[in-house]
Write an enzyme that holds these catalytic residues in place. Structure first.
Site, short mmCIF file in Angstrom:
data_model
loop_
_atom_site.label_atom_id
_atom_site.label_comp_id
_atom_site.label_asym_id
_atom_site.label_seq_id
_atom_site.Cartn_x
_atom_site.Cartn_y
_atom_site.Cartn_z
N HIS A 157 56.22 72.55 56.55
CA HIS A 157 57.18 73.63 56.37
C HIS A 157 56.46 74.91 56.94
O HIS A 157 56.99 75.93 57.48
CB HIS A 157 57.71 73.90 54.84
CG HIS A 157 58.41 75.16 54.67
ND1 HIS A 157 59.59 75.07 55.16
CD2 HIS A 157 57.91 76.38 54.24
CE1 HIS A 157 60.23 76.47 54.73
NE2 HIS A 157 59.16 77.09 54.45
N ASP A 161 57.62 77.88 59.65
CA ASP A 161 57.50 79.21 59.47
C ASP A 161 56.75 79.78 60.68
O ASP A 161 57.25 80.98 61.34
CB ASP A 161 56.83 79.45 58.27
CG ASP A 161 57.63 79.15 56.87
OD1 ASP A 161 58.91 79.28 57.13
OD2 ASP A 161 56.95 79.26 55.92
N HIS A 184 53.56 84.27 56.35
CA HIS A 184 54.46 85.31 57.11
C HIS A 184 53.71 86.42 57.68
O HIS A 184 53.77 86.92 58.70
CB HIS A 184 55.65 85.63 56.54
CG HIS A 184 56.51 84.54 56.62
ND1 HIS A 184 57.13 83.90 57.37
CD2 HIS A 184 57.09 83.67 55.47
CE1 HIS A 184 57.98 82.80 57.24
NE2 HIS A 184 57.97 82.82 55.92
#
Length: 203
Positions: A157, A161, A184
């Site tokens: 995952h 991202d 992020h």
């Protein structure tokens, strides 16, 4: 954005009728499904694919992101959660193609430690959160509907991202991106370095 990049779509208009796109379960499954249902049309135009020509790196504490020259777009990622035995250390590496993305990354859901969200639940926030749209790591257990899709779903995952975040530079490129504990905010700052490099090296 990760799904759009994986399917090499570079001419697209996205319209939404709310404040943000639907979050779903944090995976790309629904977007892959919509792309494949709609179909991708090849247009008669030249698209430049640029290449990382020298090593790039970003280091912030124990977070590291490196870009190396390569003739393909490869992502390698390491995740380390010593505070959560059920996550521990995870690693995965793959070449980004639509087939690999659909099979290996698109299903991977967002996740969080219970300690990270329990205070929000206690305050009556994140009411839309449920086991339908994420994975919760609680003590020595993984709490999710249907269990984990992959033993290392969490690091996959994070790769999902990273692909989406790097697509924001708007330049198709080849290179080997190696990330250790990415997030992020650091993905965004590395994307700035990457954009600057690709813009200068290919003018």
């Amino acid at each position: 954005l990760a799904a759009v990049r994986a399917y090499e779509i570079d001419n697209l208009c996205i319209e939404i009728s709310a404040g943000e796109p639907p979050a779903g379960n944090g995976s790309s499954d629904v977007f892959v499904e919509m792309i494949e249902q709609a179909g991708v049309v090849e247009q008669d135009a030249h698209v430049s694919i640029r290449k990382i020509t020298q090593p790039l790196f970003l280091t912030e504490g124990d977070i590291h992101i490196v870009g190396l020259p390569s003739d393909e777009y490869r992502i390698s990622c390491t995740l380390h959660y010593p505070q959560a035995r059920m996550v521990g250390s995870q690693y995965y590496s793959t070449v980004l193609t639509s087939e690999n993305f659909k099979r290996e990354l698109a299903p991977c859901r967002t996740f969080s430690l219970y300690e990270e969200v329990s205070h929000l639940i206690d305050r009556g926030l994140i009411k839309g959160a449920s086991l339908e749209n994420g994975v919760v790591v609680m003590d020595d257990a993984i709490v999710s509907k249907g269990g984990l899709y992959f033993p290392n779903e969490m690091v996959r995952h994070k790769m999902l991202d990273l692909i989406g975040d790097l697509s924001l530079i708007g330049i198709n490129f080849t290179g080997h991106i190696i990330a250790i504990k990415p997030g992020h905010s650091t993905n965004f700052r590395f994307a700035q370095k990457l954009y600057h490099h690709l813009s200068l090296e290919n003018t």
